[in-house]
Design a protein around this motif. Structure first.
Motif, PDB file in Angstrom:
ATOM      1  N   ASP A 164       2.017   9.467  -5.539  1.00 25.19           N
ATOM      2  CA  ASP A 164       2.539  10.736  -5.017  1.00 25.19           C
ATOM      3  C   ASP A 164       3.578  11.349  -5.965  1.00 25.19           C
ATOM      4  O   ASP A 164       3.612  12.568  -6.144  1.00 25.19           O
ATOM      5  CB  ASP A 164       3.169  10.485  -3.634  1.00 25.19           C
ATOM      6  CG  ASP A 164       3.748  11.756  -3.056  1.00 25.19           C
ATOM      7  OD1 ASP A 164       2.963  12.669  -2.738  1.00 25.19           O
ATOM      8  OD2 ASP A 164       4.988  11.852  -2.938  1.00 25.19           O
ATOM      9  N   ASP A 165       4.402  10.521  -6.570  1.00 24.19           N
ATOM     10  CA  ASP A 165       5.420  11.062  -7.480  1.00 24.19           C
ATOM     11  C   ASP A 165       4.791  11.664  -8.735  1.00 24.19           C
ATOM     12  O   ASP A 165       5.328  12.613  -9.308  1.00 24.19           O
ATOM     13  CB  ASP A 165       6.446   9.976  -7.843  1.00 24.19           C
ATOM     14  CG  ASP A 165       7.451   9.767  -6.714  1.00 24.19           C
ATOM     15  OD1 ASP A 165       7.540  10.653  -5.832  1.00 24.19           O
ATOM     16  OD2 ASP A 165       8.139   8.731  -6.708  1.00 24.19           O
ATOM     17  N   LYS A 185       4.540  23.509  -1.263  1.00 24.33           N
ATOM     18  CA  LYS A 185       4.312  22.963   0.088  1.00 24.33           C
ATOM     19  C   LYS A 185       4.899  23.875   1.161  1.00 24.33           C
ATOM     20  O   LYS A 185       6.111  24.069   1.231  1.00 24.33           O
ATOM     21  CB  LYS A 185       4.939  21.574   0.206  1.00 24.33           C
ATOM     22  CG  LYS A 185       4.316  20.578  -0.747  1.00 24.33           C
ATOM     23  CD  LYS A 185       4.840  19.179  -0.543  1.00 24.33           C
ATOM     24  CE  LYS A 185       4.299  18.283  -1.640  1.00 24.33           C
ATOM     25  NZ  LYS A 185       4.422  16.878  -1.358  1.00 24.33           N
ATOM     26  N   ILE A 230       0.852  -1.203   0.000  1.00 25.97           N
ATOM     27  CA  ILE A 230       0.000   0.000   0.000  1.00 25.97           C
ATOM     28  C   ILE A 230       0.887   1.252   0.000  1.00 25.97           C
ATOM     29  O   ILE A 230       0.655   2.206  -0.743  1.00 25.97           O
ATOM     30  CB  ILE A 230      -0.945   0.011   1.230  1.00 25.97           C
ATOM     31  CG1 ILE A 230      -1.963  -1.123   1.125  1.00 25.97           C
ATOM     32  CG2 ILE A 230      -1.628   1.370   1.388  1.00 25.97           C
ATOM     33  CD1 ILE A 230      -2.800  -1.333   2.380  1.00 25.97           C
ATOM     34  N   TYR A 249      -1.940  -1.635  -5.092  1.00 34.69           N
ATOM     35  CA  TYR A 249      -2.929  -1.338  -4.063  1.00 34.69           C
ATOM     36  C   TYR A 249      -4.054  -2.374  -4.071  1.00 34.69           C
ATOM     37  O   TYR A 249      -4.459  -2.889  -3.024  1.00 34.69           O
ATOM     38  CB  TYR A 249      -3.488   0.079  -4.258  1.00 34.69           C
ATOM     39  CG  TYR A 249      -4.570   0.396  -3.266  1.00 34.69           C
ATOM     40  CD1 TYR A 249      -4.343   0.224  -1.905  1.00 34.69           C
ATOM     41  CD2 TYR A 249      -5.820   0.816  -3.675  1.00 34.69           C
ATOM     42  CE1 TYR A 249      -5.343   0.481  -0.975  1.00 34.69           C
ATOM     43  CE2 TYR A 249      -6.818   1.080  -2.754  1.00 34.69           C
ATOM     44  CZ  TYR A 249      -6.572   0.901  -1.406  1.00 34.69           C
ATOM     45  OH  TYR A 249      -7.554   1.142  -0.492  1.00 34.69           O
ATOM     46  N   LYS A 306      -1.639  12.147   5.975  1.00 39.92           N
ATOM     47  CA  LYS A 306      -0.851  11.701   4.810  1.00 39.92           C
ATOM     48  C   LYS A 306       0.191  10.645   5.179  1.00 39.92           C
ATOM     49  O   LYS A 306       0.410   9.694   4.434  1.00 39.92           O
ATOM     50  CB  LYS A 306      -0.164  12.930   4.191  1.00 39.92           C
ATOM     51  CG  LYS A 306       0.728  12.631   3.011  1.00 39.92           C
ATOM     52  CD  LYS A 306       1.353  13.886   2.422  1.00 39.92           C
ATOM     53  CE  LYS A 306       2.554  14.377   3.204  1.00 39.92           C
ATOM     54  NZ  LYS A 306       3.390  15.336   2.463  1.00 39.92           N
ATOM     55  N   THR A 307       0.834  10.821   6.296  1.00 41.48           N
ATOM     56  CA  THR A 307       1.964   9.948   6.630  1.00 41.48           C
ATOM     57  C   THR A 307       1.759   9.150   7.913  1.00 41.48           C
ATOM     58  O   THR A 307       2.009   7.950   7.950  1.00 41.48           O
ATOM     59  CB  THR A 307       3.249  10.799   6.774  1.00 41.48           C
ATOM     60  OG1 THR A 307       3.431  11.533   5.575  1.00 41.48           O
ATOM     61  CG2 THR A 307       4.468   9.938   7.026  1.00 41.48           C
ATOM     62  N   ASP A 326       3.368  14.999  -7.389  1.00 42.97           N
ATOM     63  CA  ASP A 326       4.431  15.967  -7.057  1.00 42.97           C
ATOM     64  C   ASP A 326       5.369  16.265  -8.228  1.00 42.97           C
ATOM     65  O   ASP A 326       6.353  16.982  -8.043  1.00 42.97           O
ATOM     66  CB  ASP A 326       5.275  15.436  -5.882  1.00 42.97           C
ATOM     67  CG  ASP A 326       4.517  15.503  -4.568  1.00 42.97           C
ATOM     68  OD1 ASP A 326       3.450  16.144  -4.538  1.00 42.97           O
ATOM     69  OD2 ASP A 326       4.987  14.920  -3.578  1.00 42.97           O
ATOM     70  N   ASP A 380      11.349  14.580   7.407  1.00 41.30           N
ATOM     71  CA  ASP A 380      11.394  14.554   5.941  1.00 41.30           C
ATOM     72  C   ASP A 380      11.364  15.986   5.388  1.00 41.30           C
ATOM     73  O   ASP A 380      12.133  16.337   4.498  1.00 41.30           O
ATOM     74  CB  ASP A 380      10.145  13.801   5.448  1.00 41.30           C
ATOM     75  CG  ASP A 380      10.388  13.069   4.154  1.00 41.30           C
ATOM     76  OD1 ASP A 380      11.272  12.201   4.141  1.00 41.30           O
ATOM     77  OD2 ASP A 380       9.704  13.386   3.159  1.00 41.30           O
TER      78      ASP A 380
HETATM   79  C1  FPP Z   1       4.543  11.302   0.450  1.00 38.41           C
HETATM   80  O1  FPP Z   1       4.559  12.631   0.858  1.00 38.41           O
HETATM   81  C2  FPP Z   1       3.134  10.832   0.304  1.00 38.41           C
HETATM   82  C3  FPP Z   1       2.466  10.027   1.161  1.00 38.41           C
HETATM   83  C4  FPP Z   1       3.119   9.502   2.370  1.00 38.41           C
HETATM   84  C5  FPP Z   1       1.040   9.598   0.936  1.00 38.41           C
HETATM   85  C6  FPP Z   1       0.576   9.542  -0.478  1.00 38.41           C
HETATM   86  C7  FPP Z   1      -0.859   9.103  -0.555  1.00 38.41           C
HETATM   87  C8  FPP Z   1      -1.599   8.995  -1.677  1.00 38.41           C
HETATM   88  C9  FPP Z   1      -1.057   9.296  -3.035  1.00 38.41           C
HETATM   89  C10 FPP Z   1      -3.035   8.554  -1.584  1.00 38.41           C
HETATM   90  C11 FPP Z   1      -3.221   7.053  -1.403  1.00 38.41           C
HETATM   91  C12 FPP Z   1      -3.050   6.256  -2.624  1.00 38.41           C
HETATM   92  C13 FPP Z   1      -3.021   4.876  -2.694  1.00 38.41           C
HETATM   93  C14 FPP Z   1      -2.861   4.189  -3.998  1.00 38.41           C
HETATM   94  C15 FPP Z   1      -3.107   4.002  -1.510  1.00 38.41           C
HETATM   95  P1  FPP Z   1       5.701  13.632   0.377  1.00 38.41           P
HETATM   96  O2  FPP Z   1       5.446  14.007  -1.028  1.00 38.41           O
HETATM   97  O3  FPP Z   1       5.750  14.732   1.367  1.00 38.41           O
HETATM   98  O4  FPP Z   1       7.021  12.764   0.547  1.00 38.41           O
HETATM   99  P2  FPP Z   1       8.178  12.443  -0.496  1.00 38.41           P
HETATM  100  O5  FPP Z   1       9.163  13.555  -0.307  1.00 38.41           O
HETATM  101  O6  FPP Z   1       8.715  11.104  -0.061  1.00 38.41           O
HETATM  102  O7  FPP Z   1       7.594  12.411  -1.859  1.00 38.41           O
END
Ligand code: FPP
Ligand code: MG
Length: 298
Positions: free
Chosen positions: A67-68, A214, A59, A99, A152-153, A71, A190
């Motif tokens: 997310d990528d 952000k 998941i 998922y 989110k986290t 972002d 992070d």
């Molecule tokens: C990373 O944040 C993002 C997350 C921890 C959560 C993302 C959740 C989703 C896209 C929704 C759920 C989707 C599914 C398929 C279960 P960040 O961008 O701050 O961290 P980063 O720097 O590691 O990218």
């Protein structure tokens, strides 16, 4: 201990009987496996703990694939992201494959644990959506940021910890709080590392968060500390590519006003509270995981 989880994820991917999925999965770097580590440390490495850890990590991997895309991130853990190499359609659909396969397995896990984990995915999705909404303008609201990073986290880390406690027949409350604190602190760190570390150390571009819109905790804290002129300058830099001298001004002001140290301290306090709870439960392994998490530099 974690090898059993890697093996189980590999089996679940094989069960898809799809060469493309196998190839894409082989391109995903495993990451820190924080959630799996928590689950196995709390619940041991029996079949139900390993299954839960595999499902949760799938998941998590799916959420990062999406997310990528959201972002526009082209590097993940030092490698080109799936969206960078194969495009957004592939990243989204491979995320959905991971998922939905994880969800298919989740229905056979202990019902209470399945409910906790599936609810965390709802929170995760709401949190990611909230992150997008908050990124549309400069967000000076600290509580809005904290709630968003919880959703989110922290929600999935909290669910991992609480779910594992239930599997192990342990009292869930302290484990839930431990996971929540650890998760919020994890995202705070992070967000801090995005500012303090080089792109090489992070394995992704540094100072990308603010450019992406952000307003993470250090920016909120800096805004609170600056005078009117400084605030106007900070807000004007929000959500657009930053020149090196603009980046240097932001970091310089954060250092001058003690912002970075204060944010680190805020994360540290959450972790200390989490550690105290686990000391009470005699969970030395969980203390170590929490300490390592706060001391990390990528
Ligand atoms: C990373 O944040 C993002 C997350 C921890 C959560 C993302 C959740 C989703 C896209 C929704 C759920 C989707 C599914 C398929 C279960 P960040 O961008 O701050 O961290 P980063 O720097 O590691 O990218
Ligand atoms: Mg991201």
């Amino acid at each position: 201990m974690l090898e059993a989880v890697e093996r189980r994820i590999g089996q679940l991917i094989d069960e898809l009987e799809d060469e493309d999925a196998r190839e894409l999965y082989a391109r995903l770097p495993a990451g820190k496996r924080l959630r799996a580590r928590l689950i196995l440390t709390i619940a041991g490495s029996g079949p139900s703990a390993v299954e839960t850890a595999a499902v949760v990590e799938m998941i998590h991997a799916a959420s990062l694939l999406h997310d990528d895309v959201i972002d526009d991130a082209f590097v993940r853990r030092g490698r080109p992201s799936i969206n960078a190499t194969f495009g957004n359609k592939t990243a989204i659909m491979f995320g959905d494959v991971l998922y939905s396969k994880a969800f298919h397995e989740l229905v056979d896990i202990d019902r209470r644990v399945a409910r906790i984990v599936s609810n965390a995915v709802v929170q995760l999705s709401l949190g990611e959506r909230r992150d997008i909404l908050l990124s549309e303008g400069f967000n000076p609201d600290r509580d809005a940021y904290l709630h968003m990073i919880y959703q989110k986290t922290a929600s999935l880390i909290e669910a991992s910890s609480e779910g594992a406690a239930i599997l192990a027949g342990k009292r869930p409350e302290p484990y839930r709080t431990y996971g929540r604190n650890l998760g919020i602190a994890f995202q705070m760190i992070d967000d801090l590392l995005d500012i303090t570390q080089s792109s090489e150390t992070l394995g992704k571009p540094a100072m990308h968060d603010y450019e992406e819109g952000k307003t993470t905790l250090p920016y909120i804290d800096l805004y609170e500390e600056l005078d009117e002129e400084g605030r106007a300058r900070l807000v004007a830099l929000h959500g657009r590519p930053l020149r090196p001298e603009e980046q240097a001004w932001i970091v310089g002001e954060m250092e001058r006003l003690g912002v970075l140290e204060r944010c680190r301290q805020e994360a540290r306090e959450l972790v200390e509270e989490a550690i105290a709870l686990m000391r009470n439960e005699g969970e030395e392994g969980l203390e170590r995981i929490a300490l390592k998490m706060i001391e990390r530099d990528y």
